[in-house]
Write a protein that holds these residues in place. Sequence first.
Motif, mmCIF file in Angstrom:
data_model
loop_
_atom_site.group_PDB
_atom_site.id
_atom_site.type_symbol
_atom_site.label_atom_id
_atom_site.label_comp_id
_atom_site.label_asym_id
_atom_site.label_seq_id
_atom_site.Cartn_x
_atom_site.Cartn_y
_atom_site.Cartn_z
ATOM 1 N N ARG A 1 32.887 40.299 45.399
ATOM 2 C CA ARG A 1 34.005 40.692 46.102
ATOM 3 C C ARG A 1 35.154 39.861 45.284
ATOM 4 O O ARG A 1 36.534 40.508 44.914
ATOM 5 N N GLU B 1 35.884 41.239 41.863
ATOM 6 C CA GLU B 1 36.858 42.177 42.415
ATOM 7 C C GLU B 1 35.995 43.689 42.447
ATOM 8 O O GLU B 1 36.615 44.638 42.128
ATOM 9 N N GLU B 2 34.881 43.404 42.815
ATOM 10 C CA GLU B 2 34.136 44.451 42.947
ATOM 11 C C GLU B 2 34.022 45.426 44.396
ATOM 12 O O GLU B 2 33.720 44.764 45.307
ATOM 13 N N ARG B 3 34.581 46.452 44.332
ATOM 14 C CA ARG B 3 34.932 47.320 45.697
ATOM 15 C C ARG B 3 33.482 47.520 46.154
ATOM 16 O O ARG B 3 33.281 47.887 47.455
#
Length: 321
Positions: free
Chosen positions: A160, A164-166
């Motif tokens: 995350r 920046e992996e949702r």
Amino acid sequence: MQDDVGTGGHVPVMLGRVLELLGPALTGPEPVVVDANLGLGGHSEALLAAHPSLHLIGIDRDPFAIEHSTRRLSPYAERITLVHASSGDLREVLARTGRPVVNGVLFDLGVSSPQLDEAGRGFAYSYDAPLDMRMDTEQELTAETVVNTYSAAELTRVLRVYGEERFAPRVASLIIKERAKEAITSTKRLADIVRDAIPAATRRTGGNPAKRTFQALRIEVNAELSALEAALPAALDALALGGRVVVLSYHSLEDRLTKQALTARTRDTSPPGLPVPLEAHQPRFRLLTRGAELPSEEEVARNPRATSARLRAAERIRVDD
């Protein structure tokens, strides 16, 4: 630091702009510049060629980069000092080399072409290779260790924050499930797991769904952001009056850290309402770029790996007594 091997490949990213920005700081009799992410030495070679009295200190954690650049820069052997170290150790490197004050510092962040293109390094999801991702091949921590030993919460945080992996919780959960069956040791298997964890509708856009996970693991394995957090202030502190720093970043986290570090040094911190600004609170640096500069369309067409590059620069305008 997207650069290709050999003189017949692509030139280093935004080379002309880097030379233009650093040039005014390197006009003295014995200027010193630091290439804090040496890579293949493309920027360094151009700087040495452009400034005959320049001494260059090149730093890289990848032994291949040091070996390659030693050969590439051999015509300038008397004017270079190459050091196998992390950029995060910049302050200590300058102390050891006896050059605590320098005139320019270049950061060309990210991963270099050999690291991406050499399958065995395990950086790329486009090759089936061991899960490695170490820039410094002498360190112990690898991507395989992270994937197979971190808890679900730790994996979620890494994906995350650094990727920046949702869908970080979904990816982490499936990694935990799959590694219980058999250790995850290859880039292909990890990429397949990530693909399966991402909703089908999302997979149809935005390129390879494993991109963010691989970025996150690379940053974690190499402590890239913590190195930058240490290196940028050290570089700014080391600059002589008129010295300049140029930073090329390749993802939003690097660029955000760079923006914050430069902004902190370029603003007036005097208490509001004073009739006369306080000297001690005047900025020590000025920005040389308006926001982040992007590569030209021509450069991106010539070298697609330059697409994500963002350049920021600043100059020291005041020194403390």
